[in-house]
Design a protein around this motif. Structure first.
Motif: not given
Length: 319
Positions: A145-150, A152-160, A183-187
């Motif tokens: 879940f920590v990796l998932g949040l990271l 999410m922040v990098v590839f979904a919020v910042n890079l979109r 993203l959830p699959g990678v996490a």
């Protein structure tokens, strides 16, 4: 082979029985009252007792268990207290997203673990080996879940590049659906990749130190063919075993990952059921997860004979 499959299926029955007892007991020993949750805090005790009677919760625990077990044997897992629909229907509605997520996680894990674990063993002690070792330790130390949040922040919020959360069925819209699962699959697959990488490295090292590898090398077999055609094939059994074992971690990790990414899978269904004290859903989902886990391990056992012809399933030694 058929005899072996039948024997294994029969051997699973006591396991499923014990699991059903544990599931049922733990569910009813946890604090909370589903009837009170349904009616709310303003309901009178008489109203709560009446609802408990209608739901069968006031019957003796043993009676409730055998009633539930009888339904399971006939394919009836009961009805959800909150959703007011059959448990089997709820599981069927939420099974596909979990299966898709687990498939991507396994693909990510194997795509990373097999080549890097093999190369780390081949170049033992090198910078590559040390890098892989450190990366696996870090991956195992960081919760999904920590990796998932990271991510999410990098590839979904910042890079979109990907959506922040949500789910689209890839069978409906493949492009959008895959984006919701990457993203959830990678996490989810990163921790699994770390475990399989360590197993692959150890298994390949063991094979590389064997005599027939030296014999193949002396015959002039190329390093690439020696590594992937001979070594990796003979190191396949421990890797297969580990893949079967990590299925359980995939399912348990999916419960948190699906909640974070708002994916309507079995994991999120289980979390909601625990919060609501929806006993029938909890029992049905955990039983379904257990059966999937046992089925995957049975399939892994059957694959042993394909990976290594020296393994003869269902035969006694000497036959």
């Amino acid at each position: 082979m058929t005899r072996y499959i039948v024997q294994r299926l029969l051997a699973l029955l006591p396991v499923v029985l014990v699991v059903s007892i544990v599931i049922f007991s733990i569910t009813y020993l946890t604090p909370g009252d589903p009837a009170r949750n349904i009616l709310g805090p303003d309901a009178s005790q008489a109203q709560v007792d009446a609802l408990r009677d209608s739901l069968g919760l006031n019957a003796p625990l043993v009676t409730q268990y055998f009633s539930w077990l009888g339904g399971v044997l006939t394919g009836d897992l009961g009805e959800s207290f909150f959703m007011r629909k059959p448990v089997l229907t709820a599981i069927a509605d939420n099974f596909l997203p979990t299966l898709q997520l687990a498939t991507i996680a396994i693909a990510v894990a194997l795509g990373v673990a097999i080549p890097f674990g093999t190369l780390a063993a081949r170049y033992r002690g090198s910078g590559l080996d040390q890098t892989v070792t450190v990366a696996t330790l870090l991956s195992m130390a960081v919760p999904s879940f920590v990796l998932g949040l990271l991510l999410m922040v990098v590839f979904a919020v910042n890079l979109r590049w990907f959506p922040v959360a949500g789910y689209v069925n890839p069978f409906t819209d493949f492009g959008a659906g895959i984006k919701t699962l990457i993203l959830p699959g990678v996490a989810l697959g990163t921790i699994v990749a770390a475990l399989i990488t360590r197993t692959t490295r150890a298994a390949v090292l063991d094979v590389l130190n064997s005599g027939y590898i030296d014999a193949a090398r002396s015959r002039g077999v190329s390093n690439l063919r020696l590594l992937f055609a001979h070594t990796l094939k003979n190191a396949g059994l421990p890797v297969l075993t580990n893949v079967g074992l990590v299925v359980g971690s995939l399912v348990t990790g999916a419960a948190v990952t699906e909640t974070i990414f708002n994916i309507p899978g079995l994991g999120s269904l289980l979390v909601q059921a625990i919060t609501r004290r929806d006993y029938t859903i909890i029992q049905g989902v955990v039983l379904a997860i257990t059966l999937c886990y046992l089925l995957v391990n049975l399939i892994i056992d059957l694959l042993y004979g394909l990976v290594d012809p020296r393994v003869r399933l269902g035969r006694k030694s000497g036959e």
